[in-house]
Design an enzyme around this catalytic site. Structure first.
Site, PDB file in Angstrom:
ATOM      1  N   GLY A  80      59.612  71.536 134.616  1.00  0.00           N
ATOM      2  CA  GLY A  80      58.766  72.653 135.059  1.00  0.00           C
ATOM      3  C   GLY A  80      57.301  72.276 135.188  1.00  0.00           C
ATOM      4  O   GLY A  80      56.557  72.926 135.927  1.00  0.00           O
TER       5      GLY A  80
ATOM      6  N   GLU B 292      57.040  70.832 138.495  1.00  0.00           N
ATOM      7  CA  GLU B 292      57.301  71.933 139.445  1.00  0.00           C
ATOM      8  C   GLU B 292      56.078  72.842 139.612  1.00  0.00           C
ATOM      9  O   GLU B 292      55.753  73.250 140.727  1.00  0.00           O
ATOM     10  CB  GLU B 292      58.522  72.730 138.988  1.00  0.00           C
ATOM     11  CG  GLU B 292      59.794  71.900 139.100  1.00  0.00           C
ATOM     12  CD  GLU B 292      61.031  72.647 138.618  1.00  0.00           C
ATOM     13  OE1 GLU B 292      61.164  72.840 137.400  1.00  0.00           O
ATOM     14  OE2 GLU B 292      61.835  73.049 139.468  1.00  0.00           O
TER      15      GLU B 292
ATOM     16  N   ALA C  18      60.130  73.291 130.968  1.00  0.00           N
ATOM     17  CA  ALA C  18      60.543  74.558 130.367  1.00  0.00           C
ATOM     18  C   ALA C  18      60.836  74.293 128.896  1.00  0.00           C
ATOM     19  O   ALA C  18      61.175  73.166 128.516  1.00  0.00           O
ATOM     20  CB  ALA C  18      61.791  75.077 131.067  1.00  0.00           C
TER      21      ALA C  18
ATOM     22  N   GLU D  48      65.570  67.039 134.498  1.00  0.00           N
ATOM     23  CA  GLU D  48      66.568  68.054 134.117  1.00  0.00           C
ATOM     24  C   GLU D  48      67.990  67.508 134.108  1.00  0.00           C
ATOM     25  O   GLU D  48      68.831  67.935 133.315  1.00  0.00           O
ATOM     26  CB  GLU D  48      66.486  69.264 135.069  1.00  0.00           C
ATOM     27  CG  GLU D  48      65.240  70.138 134.888  1.00  0.00           C
ATOM     28  CD  GLU D  48      64.040  69.701 135.699  1.00  0.00           C
ATOM     29  OE1 GLU D  48      64.010  68.546 136.180  1.00  0.00           O
ATOM     30  OE2 GLU D  48      63.120  70.523 135.874  1.00  0.00           O
TER      31      GLU D  48
HETATM   32  N1  CO8 Z   1      60.494  72.152 125.323  1.00  0.00           N
HETATM   33  C1  CO8 Z   1      60.298  72.447 124.017  1.00  0.00           C
HETATM   34  N2  CO8 Z   1      59.629  71.632 123.168  1.00  0.00           N
HETATM   35  C2  CO8 Z   1      59.148  70.472 123.656  1.00  0.00           C
HETATM   36  C3  CO8 Z   1      59.316  70.115 125.006  1.00  0.00           C
HETATM   37  C4  CO8 Z   1      60.023  71.005 125.861  1.00  0.00           C
HETATM   38  N3  CO8 Z   1      60.204  70.767 127.170  1.00  0.00           N
HETATM   39  N4  CO8 Z   1      58.757  68.894 125.188  1.00  0.00           N
HETATM   40  C5  CO8 Z   1      58.245  68.532 124.008  1.00  0.00           C
HETATM   41  N5  CO8 Z   1      58.477  69.474 123.077  1.00  0.00           N
HETATM   42  C6  CO8 Z   1      58.085  69.477 121.668  1.00  0.00           C
HETATM   43  C7  CO8 Z   1      58.966  68.513 120.850  1.00  0.00           C
HETATM   44  O1  CO8 Z   1      60.193  69.151 120.494  1.00  0.00           O
HETATM   45  C8  CO8 Z   1      58.081  68.230 119.668  1.00  0.00           C
HETATM   46  O2  CO8 Z   1      58.138  69.328 118.783  1.00  0.00           O
HETATM   47  P1  CO8 Z   1      58.218  69.055 117.177  1.00  0.00           P
HETATM   48  O3  CO8 Z   1      56.928  68.344 116.852  1.00  0.00           O
HETATM   49  O4  CO8 Z   1      58.297  70.425 116.606  1.00  0.00           O
HETATM   50  O5  CO8 Z   1      59.422  68.208 116.955  1.00  0.00           O
HETATM   51  C9  CO8 Z   1      56.685  68.239 120.280  1.00  0.00           C
HETATM   52  O6  CO8 Z   1      56.786  68.929 121.529  1.00  0.00           O
HETATM   53  C10 CO8 Z   1      56.166  66.840 120.571  1.00  0.00           C
HETATM   54  O7  CO8 Z   1      57.136  66.185 121.369  1.00  0.00           O
HETATM   55  P2  CO8 Z   1      57.751  64.738 120.989  1.00  0.00           P
HETATM   56  O8  CO8 Z   1      57.730  64.528 119.522  1.00  0.00           O
HETATM   57  O9  CO8 Z   1      59.076  64.621 121.683  1.00  0.00           O
HETATM   58  O10 CO8 Z   1      56.652  63.778 121.662  1.00  0.00           O
HETATM   59  P3  CO8 Z   1      56.894  62.323 122.223  1.00  0.00           P
HETATM   60  O11 CO8 Z   1      55.545  61.767 122.512  1.00  0.00           O
HETATM   61  O12 CO8 Z   1      57.788  61.539 121.341  1.00  0.00           O
HETATM   62  O13 CO8 Z   1      57.682  62.550 123.622  1.00  0.00           O
HETATM   63  C11 CO8 Z   1      58.124  63.603 125.721  1.00  0.00           C
HETATM   64  C12 CO8 Z   1      57.063  63.239 124.656  1.00  0.00           C
HETATM   65  C13 CO8 Z   1      58.634  62.296 126.375  1.00  0.00           C
HETATM   66  C14 CO8 Z   1      57.426  64.453 126.761  1.00  0.00           C
HETATM   67  C15 CO8 Z   1      59.291  64.344 125.054  1.00  0.00           C
HETATM   68  O14 CO8 Z   1      58.754  65.407 124.263  1.00  0.00           O
HETATM   69  C16 CO8 Z   1      60.254  64.938 126.026  1.00  0.00           C
HETATM   70  O15 CO8 Z   1      61.072  64.214 126.580  1.00  0.00           O
HETATM   71  N6  CO8 Z   1      60.178  66.260 126.240  1.00  0.00           N
HETATM   72  C17 CO8 Z   1      61.123  66.959 127.087  1.00  0.00           C
HETATM   73  C18 CO8 Z   1      60.796  66.724 128.541  1.00  0.00           C
HETATM   74  C19 CO8 Z   1      61.821  67.393 129.429  1.00  0.00           C
HETATM   75  O16 CO8 Z   1      62.994  67.072 129.413  1.00  0.00           O
HETATM   76  N7  CO8 Z   1      61.353  68.348 130.235  1.00  0.00           N
HETATM   77  C20 CO8 Z   1      62.208  69.097 131.137  1.00  0.00           C
HETATM   78  C21 CO8 Z   1      62.646  70.352 130.473  1.00  0.00           C
HETATM   79  S1  CO8 Z   1      63.834  71.234 131.437  1.00  0.00           S
HETATM   80  C22 CO8 Z   1      62.916  72.011 132.612  1.00  0.00           C
HETATM   81  O17 CO8 Z   1      61.735  71.870 132.701  1.00  0.00           O
HETATM   82  C23 CO8 Z   1      63.694  72.903 133.518  1.00  0.00           C
HETATM   83  C24 CO8 Z   1      62.808  73.707 134.446  1.00  0.00           C
HETATM   84  C25 CO8 Z   1      63.667  74.664 135.239  1.00  0.00           C
HETATM   85  C26 CO8 Z   1      64.241  75.731 134.330  1.00  0.00           C
HETATM   86  C27 CO8 Z   1      65.017  76.726 135.102  1.00  0.00           C
HETATM   87  C28 CO8 Z   1      65.320  78.002 134.296  1.00  0.00           C
HETATM   88  C29 CO8 Z   1      66.589  77.955 133.489  1.00  0.00           C
END
Ligand code: CO8
Length: 261
Positions: A109, A112, A64, A132
């Protein structure tokens, strides 16, 4: 659409999550487009298989959109979770098979939505996880429920309590993915399987999906009743007549897949 690409070729539909700059993270605008696509797919009798994948080299779906989550109050958070749950339940119960082609990060997500597909093929580079907990949250799009039903309670507990990511090879060993492919051949492998399914009788493929879907969370006797009903329905189809006749005539069946016949 701004956040999704939707194409149909030779009766195989492909839905691509298309926010590569945010690693295809699921935001509210994307969910609205997703709902529109599901409206179309649900009633399109010509679509035999739906394939889900992510745009770009890096991600299937990185979860998400955390920038949206960070601003949500409890009521909005609940609403967003329910919206996602409903969409993924609709995805899971589409009449045709749905294959996830997981080409990179499938986190939160992302895992999921893949779990709501009928089965998953993954690139060797894919990374799965329900991280999460590391955000002070829990999976909210059905992940706690679908993961435990697929891999068993204790593996699900460990993965969700730690939030650790895991490789495609680990996902294969847990039974989450059916096949791990080199990145460059992932889509071809998925399409090969999609084409093999598309060539079968559409009525029987849909009946098989329905039978498995209805039976997976009920006792064996109830599930077998669903199966007998679905089997009976198949017998009414032109495809069943063609399939059985072709066997008796020692030739290859040519299914028309006419859902109205
Ligand atoms: N949301 C928003 N932006 C994201 C997300 C995300 N989940 N993942 C990556 N991005 C963005 C980064 O902010 C970055 O943006 P910018 O270039 O503007 O800074 C761009 O994508 C590239 O990402 P990274 O620079 O971080 O790339 P890396 O190669 O260094 O890392 C990762 C890749 C490991 C995937 C890292 O981006 C990461 O850890 N992302 C988050 C992963 C995460 O925690 N996902 C779970 C999110 S919570 C969720 O899914 C809940 C679902 C249920 C919700 C229920 C409703 C409330």
């Amino acid at each position: 659409m701004e956040n999704l690409i939707f194409e149909i070729n030779d009766q195989i539909a492909t839905l691509t999550f298309n926010r590569p700059k945010a690693l295809n993270a699921l935001n509210q605008a994307l969910f609205q487009e997703f709902a529109t696509v599901l409206d179309k797919v649900e009633v399109d009798k010509n679509i035999r298989v739906l394939v889900l994948t992510g745009a770009g080299e890096k991600a299937f779906v990185a979860g998400a959109d955390i920038s949206e989550l960070a601003k949500m109050n409890p009521l909005l958070g609940k609403r967003f979770a329910e919206t996602g749950q409903k969409l993924f339940s609709r995805l899971e119960s589409l009449p045709m098979p749905v294959i996830a082609a997981v080409n990179g990060f499938a986190l939160g997500g992302g895992t999921e939505v893949a779990l709501a597909c009928d089965f998953i093929y993954a690139s060797e580079k894919a990374v799965f996880g329900l991280p999460e907990i590391t955000l002070g949250l829990i999976p909210g799009f059905g992940g706690t429920q679908r993961l435990l039903r697929l891999v068993g309670t204790n593996i699900a507990r460990e993965l969700i309590f730690t939030g650790k990511t895991f490789s495609a090879a680990d996902a294969l060993s847990y039974g989450i993915v059916n096949k791990v492919c080199p990145p460059e051949s992932l889509m071809e492998e998925v399409m090969k399987t999609a084409r093999a399914i598309a060539k079968k009788g559409a009525v029987s493929v849909r009946a098989a999906k329905e039978s498995i879907f209805c039976g997976k969370d009920v006792d064996l006797e109830t599930g077998c009743r669903f199966e007998a009903d679905a089997f009976g329905l198949c017998m009414a189809s032109q495809d069943a007549k063609e399939g059985t006749q072709a066997f008796l005539e020692k030739r290859k069946a040519e299914f028309k897949g006419d859902l109205d016949s």
